[in-house]
Design a protein around this motif. Sequence first.
Motif, mmCIF file in Angstrom:
data_model
loop_
_atom_site.group_PDB
_atom_site.id
_atom_site.type_symbol
_atom_site.label_atom_id
_atom_site.label_comp_id
_atom_site.label_asym_id
_atom_site.label_seq_id
_atom_site.Cartn_x
_atom_site.Cartn_y
_atom_site.Cartn_z
ATOM 1 N N CYS A 4 52.185 53.517 17.832
ATOM 2 C CA CYS A 4 50.919 54.013 18.366
ATOM 3 C C CYS A 4 51.035 55.508 18.648
ATOM 4 C CB CYS A 4 50.574 53.282 19.654
ATOM 5 S SG CYS A 4 50.197 51.548 19.399
ATOM 6 N N LEU A 30 46.235 53.503 24.987
ATOM 7 C CA LEU A 30 47.129 52.399 25.351
ATOM 8 C C LEU A 30 46.429 51.051 25.199
ATOM 9 C CD1 LEU A 30 48.946 53.897 28.451
ATOM 10 C CD2 LEU A 30 49.989 53.268 26.272
ATOM 11 N N VAL A 31 45.167 50.977 25.605
ATOM 12 C CA VAL A 31 44.404 49.739 25.462
ATOM 13 C C VAL A 31 44.250 49.392 23.981
ATOM 14 C CG1 VAL A 31 42.120 48.707 25.789
ATOM 15 C CG2 VAL A 31 43.211 49.934 27.672
ATOM 16 N N ARG A 52 48.488 45.407 18.818
ATOM 17 C CA ARG A 52 49.748 44.662 18.868
ATOM 18 C C ARG A 52 49.460 43.166 19.017
ATOM 19 N NH1 ARG A 52 52.144 41.885 22.302
ATOM 20 N NH2 ARG A 52 50.757 42.532 23.965
ATOM 21 N N ARG A 53 48.546 42.815 19.927
ATOM 22 C CA ARG A 53 48.218 41.400 20.130
ATOM 23 C C ARG A 53 47.635 40.781 18.870
ATOM 24 N NH1 ARG A 53 44.334 41.435 24.372
ATOM 25 N NH2 ARG A 53 44.826 43.560 24.944
ATOM 26 N N CYS A 61 46.167 50.329 21.504
ATOM 27 C CA CYS A 61 47.494 49.986 20.975
ATOM 28 C C CYS A 61 47.857 48.549 21.338
ATOM 29 C CB CYS A 61 48.528 50.965 21.518
ATOM 30 S SG CYS A 61 50.190 50.699 20.878
ATOM 31 N N ASP A 62 47.601 48.174 22.582
ATOM 32 C CA ASP A 62 47.919 46.818 23.016
ATOM 33 C C ASP A 62 47.073 45.792 22.273
ATOM 34 O OD1 ASP A 62 49.377 44.998 24.800
ATOM 35 O OD2 ASP A 62 47.385 44.627 25.653
#
Length: 59
Positions: free
Chosen positions: A4, A29-30, A36-37, A32-33
């Motif tokens: 990210c 960050l949100v 990833r999920r 990216c998360d």
Amino acid sequence: MRPCSLPRLAADASQDDLDRLYAERGAALVACDAARRLAVETLEVERGLVDDWLDGRPR
């Protein structure tokens, strides 16, 4: 598989720059998360389909 990208603060940043970057970094960050999920969920489903196929069970 790609990392990210997070916004970085310039060396000569002002307080306004810091405030703006704080919000931008949080949003990054949100995002990216979430990516990833989604990747993990996709991998789990894909592996389940392969396992079912190898076992001869249709899904």
